[in-house]
Design a protein around this motif. Structure first.
Motif, short mmCIF file in Angstrom:
data_model
loop_
_atom_site.label_atom_id
_atom_site.label_comp_id
_atom_site.label_asym_id
_atom_site.label_seq_id
_atom_site.Cartn_x
_atom_site.Cartn_y
_atom_site.Cartn_z
N MET A 1 0.86 -1.20 0.00
CA MET A 1 0.00 0.00 0.00
C MET A 1 0.89 1.24 0.00
O MET A 1 1.83 1.33 0.76
CB MET A 1 -0.87 -0.04 1.26
N SER A 2 0.58 2.17 -0.89
CA SER A 2 1.40 3.37 -0.94
C SER A 2 1.03 4.30 0.21
O SER A 2 -0.07 4.28 0.72
CB SER A 2 1.19 4.11 -2.26
N CYS A 3 2.02 5.13 0.59
CA CYS A 3 1.79 6.07 1.69
C CYS A 3 0.70 7.07 1.34
O CYS A 3 -0.03 7.52 2.21
CB CYS A 3 3.08 6.83 2.02
N LEU A 4 0.64 7.42 0.04
CA LEU A 4 -0.33 8.43 -0.36
C LEU A 4 -1.75 7.98 -0.02
O LEU A 4 -2.58 8.79 0.39
CB LEU A 4 -0.23 8.70 -1.86
N SER A 5 -2.04 6.70 -0.17
CA SER A 5 -3.39 6.23 0.08
C SER A 5 -3.71 6.21 1.57
O SER A 5 -4.84 6.08 1.97
CB SER A 5 -3.60 4.84 -0.52
N CYS A 6 -2.63 6.32 2.42
CA CYS A 6 -2.86 6.35 3.87
C CYS A 6 -3.31 7.73 4.33
O CYS A 6 -3.87 7.89 5.41
CB CYS A 6 -1.58 6.02 4.64
N GLN A 7 -3.03 8.76 3.51
CA GLN A 7 -3.34 10.12 3.93
C GLN A 7 -4.82 10.41 3.69
O GLN A 7 -5.40 10.03 2.68
CB GLN A 7 -2.51 11.14 3.14
N THR A 8 -5.42 11.08 4.67
CA THR A 8 -6.80 11.53 4.47
C THR A 8 -6.74 12.89 3.78
O THR A 8 -5.85 13.68 4.06
CB THR A 8 -7.54 11.66 5.81
N SER A 9 -7.67 13.15 2.90
CA SER A 9 -7.65 14.44 2.20
C SER A 9 -8.10 15.53 3.16
O SER A 9 -8.96 15.32 4.02
CB SER A 9 -8.57 14.39 0.99
N LYS A 10 -7.50 16.70 3.02
CA LYS A 10 -7.81 17.82 3.90
C LYS A 10 -9.10 18.52 3.44
O LYS A 10 -9.38 18.57 2.24
CB LYS A 10 -6.67 18.83 3.89
N GLU A 11 -9.82 19.05 4.40
CA GLU A 11 -11.02 19.81 4.07
C GLU A 11 -10.63 21.23 3.65
O GLU A 11 -9.80 21.87 4.30
CB GLU A 11 -11.95 19.89 5.29
N THR A 12 -11.19 21.70 2.58
CA THR A 12 -10.93 23.06 2.12
C THR A 12 -11.82 24.04 2.88
O THR A 12 -13.04 23.85 2.96
CB THR A 12 -11.19 23.19 0.60
N VAL A 13 -11.20 25.07 3.43
CA VAL A 13 -11.95 26.09 4.16
C VAL A 13 -11.64 27.46 3.56
O VAL A 13 -10.76 27.60 2.71
CB VAL A 13 -11.59 26.08 5.67
N ASP A 14 -12.36 28.46 4.01
CA ASP A 14 -12.19 29.81 3.44
C ASP A 14 -10.90 30.46 3.89
O ASP A 14 -10.25 31.18 3.13
CB ASP A 14 -13.39 30.70 3.81
N SER A 15 -10.53 30.25 5.16
CA SER A 15 -9.27 30.81 5.65
C SER A 15 -8.81 30.07 6.89
O SER A 15 -9.61 29.43 7.60
CB SER A 15 -9.41 32.32 5.95
N ILE A 16 -7.51 30.16 7.12
CA ILE A 16 -6.88 29.55 8.29
C ILE A 16 -5.98 30.60 8.93
O ILE A 16 -5.25 31.31 8.24
CB ILE A 16 -6.03 28.32 7.89
N ILE A 17 -6.05 30.70 10.25
CA ILE A 17 -5.16 31.59 11.00
C ILE A 17 -4.21 30.71 11.79
O ILE A 17 -4.65 29.79 12.51
CB ILE A 17 -5.95 32.53 11.94
N ILE A 18 -2.91 30.94 11.64
CA ILE A 18 -1.91 30.14 12.35
C ILE A 18 -0.95 31.05 13.11
O ILE A 18 -0.94 32.26 12.92
CB ILE A 18 -1.11 29.25 11.35
N ASN A 19 -0.14 30.41 13.97
CA ASN A 19 0.90 31.13 14.74
C ASN A 19 0.33 32.31 15.50
O ASN A 19 0.90 33.41 15.53
CB ASN A 19 2.03 31.62 13.81
N ALA A 20 -0.80 32.07 16.14
CA ALA A 20 -1.46 33.13 16.92
C ALA A 20 -1.44 32.78 18.40
O ALA A 20 -1.39 31.61 18.77
CB ALA A 20 -2.90 33.32 16.45
N SER A 21 -1.48 33.80 19.22
CA SER A 21 -1.68 33.62 20.67
C SER A 21 -3.14 33.92 20.93
O SER A 21 -3.52 35.07 21.14
CB SER A 21 -0.76 34.56 21.44
N VAL A 22 -3.97 32.86 20.86
CA VAL A 22 -5.42 33.03 20.85
C VAL A 22 -6.01 32.85 22.25
O VAL A 22 -5.83 31.81 22.88
CB VAL A 22 -6.09 32.01 19.91
N TYR A 23 -6.69 33.89 22.72
CA TYR A 23 -7.51 33.76 23.93
C TYR A 23 -8.92 33.45 23.45
O TYR A 23 -9.61 34.33 22.93
CB TYR A 23 -7.48 35.05 24.75
N THR A 24 -9.34 32.20 23.61
CA THR A 24 -10.63 31.78 23.03
C THR A 24 -11.82 32.34 23.81
O THR A 24 -12.89 32.52 23.25
CB THR A 24 -10.76 30.25 23.01
N VAL A 25 -11.63 32.61 25.11
CA VAL A 25 -12.70 33.04 26.01
C VAL A 25 -13.84 32.01 26.03
O VAL A 25 -15.01 32.36 26.17
CB VAL A 25 -13.21 34.47 25.69
N ASN A 26 -13.47 30.73 25.88
CA ASN A 26 -14.47 29.67 26.07
C ASN A 26 -14.66 29.45 27.57
O ASN A 26 -14.09 30.19 28.40
CB ASN A 26 -14.08 28.39 25.34
#
Length: 528
Positions: A1-26
């Protein structure tokens, strides 16, 4: 089995924010590093690795370790009024009446208007701490009506041309208001309901004037990271214009609209019912119990310490107020009442308790809750205190003069109010105070002015923690609007309203909080 078939496809979203110091206030006040947004809502919140493993997007925003918090909510302001202020004489910060007159003269040279309005004077900031007199305006502007509103909105100075519009004389009287007389003559100052003697005859704003004011106010608010504002008193006509601008996409800010109290407005909206869209919520009525402390219009249980025999004013008579409260209690609407003095707060709390007996989760609010008798705090166990921390640091110079050393202990008692209800909704009351929510935050936690006065803070037993303050400006404010399930925290399913700050508001030295800048403001995941 190839490694590629082990990967799940990613969901496409409108935007992603990364490297943030997020206070969720949950509910746990958790921190995060990244989140994904789709169709205007948060779809996932987590670490950089978690979000990037599961999602892909053409728009990836690197926050570069900057602080991210939920879009801020101002729980009590005058959004439309602030917009109109952009088109009038700004009198905030004037140090004398001469400076007030100078600003009016300069404004009129530039604008050359048929009618002049201004706002922001405060005689407590002047060397001569007395109400101004119209004589100088009369000599400079004998034919142009002028109305200059005090900082708190509870008094105006009119020249004779303006007084003439309403045929005001030394014998003019009105319930819940005062026509100030000096040496047997009109001074030009009208307090609380007496303002209507002139303003009912003032030319009405055009629809385009209202549109311009709303768009001007939106720009100012977005610059400060406000994504929802609670406008404390709007007419049905203004609400309709707001709704139409929001529907076509010109007005993107979310508005919790308190309907200005009147018999006609109460009738209209009780018949119409609640109006709720993603951007507009019309489910509350705004009443006034009394005036303001600065103009000695706040209703006190004992006389003013600096004006013996004077108790202040009830702006709405108790029969009208109690009748309205009963009708609103029998509906799904919320009642939000301006109450400053201890007598006004007592009366409002008594009425609320009576008409709400046996009714749960009504979330009725007292706006300002400024001076409370010790025995009345217990009533706030079921009433939301909607408070404005900068009032404490603006009023602290003279509040004790008005109230005396003992009574002032129950004033601006934000921690006591928080302990009574478990939540507080925080706002600014702009344009009475400045728009900046960072001044709200600073006043709540440091209880000092920008000169770091007083040393150690003002009545620090009533300071709030930073976590309490951020909640009061986000999730608790949303709760006070019945909107905690759609905004107020960075959680899955909620509107993607958030802001990026240039400084960590939760850790920076307290005296740097007023200098914090908003890098970007997002509503529905879109930068504004």
């Amino acid at each position: 089995m190839s490694c590629l078939s082990c990967q799940t496809s990613k969901e496409t979203v409108d935007s992603i924010i990364i490297n943030a110091s997020v206070y969720t206030v949950n509910s746990n006040f958790d921190k995060a590093e990244a989140f994904a947004i789709k169709e205007g809502k948060f779809v996932d919140v987590g670490t950089n690795a978690e979000i990037q493993e599961k999602y892909t997007s053409e728009t990836i925003i690197d926050a570069k370790d900057q602080t991210v918090v939920p879009g801020l909510i101002d729980a009590h302001c005058h959004f439309l009024g602030m917009g109109f202020n952009q088109q009038s004489v700004n009198l905030v910060g004037t140090k004398s009446f001469d400076e007030v007159v100078q600003r009016v003269v300069e404004f009129q040279k530039e604008k050359n208007l048929n009618y002049i309005v201004g706002r922001g004077w405060d005689q407590n900031d002047w060397d001569i701490k007395e109400f101004p007199n119209k004589a100088k305006l009369d000599s400079l502007f004998p034919n142009t009506p002028i109305s200059l509103t005090r900082i708190d909105g509870h008094a105006i100075l009119c020249n004779q041309a303006a007084l003439g519009l309403g045929k005001v004389t030394v014998n003019s009287k009105i319930d819940g208001g005062e026509v100030v007389i000096e040496n047997g003559k009109l001074s030009g100052v009208l307090i609380d309901n007496a303002e209507n003697l002139v303003m009912n005859y003032w030319p009405k704003s055009s629809r385009q004037d209202v549109v311009n004011a709303l768009l001007d106010a939106q720009k100012v608010c977005f610059d400060y990271g406000l994504t929802t504002v609670d406008d404390a008193g709007l007419s049905p006509e203004s609400i309709q214009i707001i709704d139409s601008l929001q529907q076509v996409g010109d007005l993107k800010i979310r508005i919790y609209a308190m309907v200005s109290a009147s018999k006609e407005n109460l009738e209209y909206y009780l018949n119409k019912g609640i109006t709720k869209t993603d951007r507009l919520n019309v489910r509350s009525f705004k009443y006034y119990a009394d005036g303001a402390l600065g103009s000695r219009g706040a209703m006190l249980r004992a006389p003013y310490s600096d004006k013996p025999g004077h108790f202040g004013l009830l702006v709405t008579d108790l029969e009208t107020f109690n009748d309205a409260a009963q009708r609103i209690a029998n509906s799904e609407f919320q009642m939000n009442t301006h109450a400053i003095g201890d007598s006004a707060n007592h009366a409002v709390l008594q009425t609320y308790s009576k008409v709400l007996n046996g009714k749960s989760n009504r979330r009725w609010r007292v706006e300002h809750a400024q001076v409370i008798s010790p025995e009345d705090f217990k009533y706030y166990n079921d009433i939301i205190p909607s408070i404005q921390p900068t009032h404490a640091t603006s009023d602290m110079y003279w509040a004790e003069d008005r109230l005396g050393a003992e009574r002032v202990k129950g004033a601006y008692a934000y921690k006591q109010l928080l302990n009574a209800y478990g939540k507080v909704a925080l706002g600014t009351d702009f344009p009475v105070e400045q728009v900046s929510p960072f001044l709200t935050f600073y006043a709540a936690v440091a209880r000092q002015d920008l000169e770091q006065y007083p040393d150690g803070g003002y009545q620090m037993e009533n300071a709030l923690t930073r976590e309490e303050t951020l909640k009061g400006m986000t999730i608790w404010a949303a709760y006070s609007n019945f909107e905690e399930n759609e905004k107020g925290s960075i959680e899955v399913g909620k509107f993607a309203d958030f802001i990026i700050l240039d400084t960590d508001i939760m850790t920076v030295d307290a005296h740097q909080i007023p200098n914090i800048k908003v890098v970007k403001t997002f509503v529905d995941g879109k930068e504004q």
